[in-house]
Design a protein around this motif. Structure first.
Motif, PDB file in Angstrom:
ATOM      1  N   GLY A  97       0.820  -1.213   0.000  1.00  0.00           N
ATOM      2  CA  GLY A  97       0.000   0.000   0.000  1.00  0.00           C
ATOM      3  C   GLY A  97       0.854   1.263   0.000  1.00  0.00           C
ATOM      4  O   GLY A  97       1.986   1.266  -0.472  1.00  0.00           O
ATOM      5  N   VAL A  98       0.273   2.319   0.537  1.00  0.00           N
ATOM      6  CA  VAL A  98       0.989   3.589   0.637  1.00  0.00           C
ATOM      7  C   VAL A  98       1.966   3.480   1.802  1.00  0.00           C
ATOM      8  O   VAL A  98       1.556   3.393   2.957  1.00  0.00           O
ATOM      9  CB  VAL A  98       0.001   4.749   0.870  1.00  0.00           C
ATOM     10  N   ASN A  99       3.261   3.456   1.492  1.00  0.00           N
ATOM     11  CA  ASN A  99       4.237   3.264   2.570  1.00  0.00           C
ATOM     12  C   ASN A  99       5.256   4.403   2.656  1.00  0.00           C
ATOM     13  O   ASN A  99       6.403   4.201   3.045  1.00  0.00           O
ATOM     14  CB  ASN A  99       4.920   1.887   2.455  1.00  0.00           C
ATOM     15  N   HIS A 100       4.776   5.578   2.356  1.00  0.00           N
ATOM     16  CA  HIS A 100       5.561   6.800   2.445  1.00  0.00           C
ATOM     17  C   HIS A 100       6.165   7.015   3.833  1.00  0.00           C
ATOM     18  O   HIS A 100       7.294   7.489   3.969  1.00  0.00           O
ATOM     19  CB  HIS A 100       4.615   7.951   2.083  1.00  0.00           C
ATOM     20  N   ASP A 101       5.397   6.655   4.879  1.00  0.00           N
ATOM     21  CA  ASP A 101       5.836   6.925   6.249  1.00  0.00           C
ATOM     22  C   ASP A 101       6.558   5.736   6.887  1.00  0.00           C
ATOM     23  O   ASP A 101       6.884   5.787   8.068  1.00  0.00           O
ATOM     24  CB  ASP A 101       4.609   7.239   7.134  1.00  0.00           C
ATOM     25  N   HIS A 102       6.769   4.681   6.152  1.00  0.00           N
ATOM     26  CA  HIS A 102       7.183   3.430   6.788  1.00  0.00           C
ATOM     27  C   HIS A 102       8.703   3.258   6.853  1.00  0.00           C
ATOM     28  O   HIS A 102       9.461   4.185   6.577  1.00  0.00           O
ATOM     29  CB  HIS A 102       6.473   2.264   6.115  1.00  0.00           C
TER      30      HIS A 102
ATOM     31  N   PRO B 124      14.751   0.753   1.035  1.00  0.00           N
ATOM     32  CA  PRO B 124      13.520   1.536   0.978  1.00  0.00           C
ATOM     33  C   PRO B 124      12.379   0.765   0.304  1.00  0.00           C
ATOM     34  O   PRO B 124      12.614  -0.153  -0.472  1.00  0.00           O
ATOM     35  CB  PRO B 124      13.891   2.762   0.140  1.00  0.00           C
ATOM     36  N   LEU B 125      11.170   1.174   0.620  1.00  0.00           N
ATOM     37  CA  LEU B 125       9.966   0.604  -0.003  1.00  0.00           C
ATOM     38  C   LEU B 125       9.587   1.482  -1.201  1.00  0.00           C
ATOM     39  O   LEU B 125      10.298   2.438  -1.529  1.00  0.00           O
ATOM     40  CB  LEU B 125       8.833   0.564   1.020  1.00  0.00           C
ATOM     41  N   ARG B 126       8.434   1.203  -1.802  1.00  0.00           N
ATOM     42  CA  ARG B 126       8.059   1.923  -3.024  1.00  0.00           C
ATOM     43  C   ARG B 126       8.047   3.451  -2.839  1.00  0.00           C
ATOM     44  O   ARG B 126       8.545   4.187  -3.679  1.00  0.00           O
ATOM     45  CB  ARG B 126       6.664   1.455  -3.479  1.00  0.00           C
ATOM     46  N   ASP B 127       7.476   3.904  -1.712  1.00  0.00           N
ATOM     47  CA  ASP B 127       7.209   5.336  -1.563  1.00  0.00           C
ATOM     48  C   ASP B 127       8.177   6.082  -0.651  1.00  0.00           C
ATOM     49  O   ASP B 127       7.963   7.264  -0.375  1.00  0.00           O
ATOM     50  CB  ASP B 127       5.799   5.546  -0.967  1.00  0.00           C
ATOM     51  N   ASN B 128       9.180   5.414  -0.091  1.00  0.00           N
ATOM     52  CA  ASN B 128       9.919   6.125   0.965  1.00  0.00           C
ATOM     53  C   ASN B 128      11.437   6.209   0.774  1.00  0.00           C
ATOM     54  O   ASN B 128      12.161   6.392   1.748  1.00  0.00           O
ATOM     55  CB  ASN B 128       9.567   5.554   2.345  1.00  0.00           C
TER      56      ASN B 128
END
Ligand code: FAD
Ligand code: SF4
Ligand code: FES
Ligand code: FES
Lengths: 328, 204
Positions: A143-148, A302-306
């Protein structure tokens, strides 16, 4: 919310026996995390044991020069205490860069150590989350993992620990004091929070029914300087995207003691041991500090968004260590 | 640091305890308990479900609707009240945990020691500076500012306070200090510049 019983404990023994290690029991500190999660249905306690009137609200110097902070000391009192401001500026700054004045007046030291992740999927009962319901999956991985997390995550959970205080406590090698059915014990803060691994439902190594009674801050090396810096999406009143706590001591221009911890990057405050090792014994220059920081962050996945977190943390740590080494 | 403090600690200026004896704790297993509080200087005795927040007790049971529910999750500050002289988010405090405490809401500000019985100086400054538009955040802003002024006066630092400032005196309230210290109160109308001016009027 479920109906819940309530007991106002007046001694540690009374609190521990009222809790009894039952899964449906919770200690109530400031309530700023627990009551929030009860409203969301994430926490569903049937027994609340209020510990805010226990005699654990002091900040005191110990005979060995360390400072003991009681578990029910409110975050604002911790940050304002002269012993903490003068000897552990990094701790005071970390607390003050978190939450708001109102929340810090309520939040306790023990509750801060045990606050749950701010992963939005953890807080949303409609989403899969291994931390909330073990085995249900992890919505954040895809999912959205900008903050992860960018360090130490597992395929089962990529959440971060949200605490600012804990990052500073990790950098000063603080020790958590626990009381429990099996007696008392102490655990270094750096070993208190876990990595998610196969059991993301466990944030820490605390055992059922154990009560945090306090945190010990050992004396820092003589002449050490320390600082906390945090980056967030607005100037104040927001959780860290990334943060760094650092303690440095120099003698004759050489680094004799270095402790660096990152916040916002992992499931626990992340001690940058590789950075510390690279710094020890060196005369810091811009290049040597940047290399030392890179030694740790090269481990990041890093993950997709971070991916932004890696360069953000690199810049933060380089800046903080650079400016500390000129003041040390 | 424990002297002269209620369960919520605090600078101590407005601490007053209810003069009557506390009721015994509820029997084990009960899901409600009696609580005794002072709210805006009036004694309050109520039987509360343990899940009741202070905000819901004030609004739903005591008809004190000045304190507002914005988010109900500690994220906006609209529910800010003073407990034992300290500002807190009343949406995250359980009423039962406040047994014996002293609560001041926006309705009681005019009767606190700095006020003239009609309006608190901050309320007057908010009016003079036009420090609101819809007014929904205003009760929280006012209670928060009262607590914030006491905190700075008692020497509590903020994250923008000079780390070298002596720890035993009041913290001077620059615009940056006020902005940072008031960041726990959101204003959807964006009245921030005038709120800052109003608070600064009372400081100076
Ligand atoms: C809007 C908002 C913004 C925030 N921003 C930040 C931020 O920027 N940085 C930051 O670091 N934090 C932030 N916080 C989190 C806040 O710091 C924590 O909620 C707080 O520190 C928790 O402390 P508490 O005493 O209220 O804990 P509680 O909510 O009372 O308890 C939390 C958990 O700890 C357990 N517990 C409490 N005390 C003990 C004890 N002594 N022994 C064993 N178990 C115990 C409880 O059972 C519960 O499970 C924010 C919170 C909110 C609501
Ligand atoms: S990252 Fe962890 S907390 Fe967030 S959804 Fe996945 S398992 Fe749950
Ligand atoms: S309603 Fe309490 S902080 Fe928003
Ligand atoms: S005046 Fe409308 S929200 Fe502040």
């Amino acid at each position: 919310m479920k109906p819940v019983s309530y007991l106002r404990a007046s001694s540690v023994e009374e609190a521990a026996s009222a809790h009894g290690g039952r899964t449906e029991a919770r200690y109530l500190g400031g309530g700023t995390n627990l009551v929030d999660l009860m409203k969301l249905g994430v926490e569903r306690p049937e027994v609340l044991v209020d510990i805010t009137r226990l005699p654990l609200d002091g900040v005191r110097e110990q005979p060995d020069g360390s400072v003991r902070v009681g578990a029910t000391v409110r975050n604002s009192d911790l940050a304002a205490h002269p012993l903490v401001r003068e000897r552990y500026p990094v701790v005071s700054q970390a607390v003050l860069s978190g939450a708001s004045g109102q929340l810090r007046n309520m939040a306790t030291t023990g509750g801060n150590l045990l606050q749950r992740t701010r992963c939005a999927y953890f807080q949303d009962l409609a989403k899969a989350c291994n931390k909330r319901v073990p085995g249900s999956g992890c919505a954040a991985v895809v999912g959205v993992n900008h903050d992860h997390a960018v360090l130490g995550h597992s395929p089962h959970c990529v959440a971060t620990n949200p605490s600012d205080l804990c990052v500073a406590l990790a950098a000063v090698d603080a020790v958590v004091e626990l009381a429990g059915p099996g007696g008392g014990r102490t655990v270094p803060v750096t070993e208190f929070h876990r990595l998610p691994g196969d059991h993301p439902e466990l944030d820490t190594v605390i055992r059922p029914g154990e009560l945090i009674t306090g945190v010990l801050l050992p004396p820092l090396p003589r002449g050490a300087v320390s600082h906390y810096r945090k980056v967030r999406e607005r100037a104040s009143y927001a959780f860290a995207l990334a943060s760094v706590a650092a303690v440095l001591q120099l003698e004759g221009g050489e680094i004799r003691h270095a402790a660096v911890a990152f916040g916002g990057l992992a499931h626990r405050p992340w001690r940058a041991r590789r950075t510390e090792t690279a710094l020890l014994g060196t005369r810091p220059s811009q290049e040597s500090v940047a290399r030392a920081v890179e030694a740790e962050l090269a481990e990041a996945v890093p993950l997709r968004d971070n991916a932004y977190k890696v360069s953000l943390a690199r810049d933060l740590a380089t800046q903080v260590l650079g400016s500390l080494s000129t003041t040390a | 640091m424990e002297s002269n403090k209620g369960p919520h600690g605090g600078p101590g200026t407005t601490i007053r305890y209810a003069p009557w004896p506390r009721p015994a704790d509820s029997p084990p297993g009960a899901t409600g308990s009696p609580v005794t509080l002072r709210v805006n200087d009036a004694p309050v005795e109520a039987e509360v479900d343990h899940r009741t927040t202070l905000l819901d007790l004030l609004r739903e049971r005591l008809a004190l609707t000045g304190s507002k529910k914005g988010c109900d999750h500690g994220q906006c500050g609209a529910c800010t009240v003073l407990v034992d002289g300290r500002r807190v988010n009343s949406c995250l405090v359980l009423a039962v945990a406040l047994d014996g405490c002293d609560v001041v809401t926006v309705e009681g500000l005019a009767r606190t020691e700095d006020a003239d019985g009609d309006l608190h100086p901050l309320q007057r400054a908010f009016l003079e500076r036009d420090a609101f538009q819809c007014g929904y955040c205003t009760p929280g802003q006012l209670c928060s500012a009262v607590g914030m002024l006491a905190e700075a006066q008692s020497g509590q630092p903020s994250v923008v306070t000079d780390p070298d400032l002596a720890t035993d005196g009041p913290v001077p309230l620059t615009d940056d200090e006020i902005r940072e210290r008031m960041s726990g109160n959101l204003c959807r109308c964006g009245a921030y510049p005038h709120i800052l001016e109003a608070v600064q009027d009372v400081v100076s």
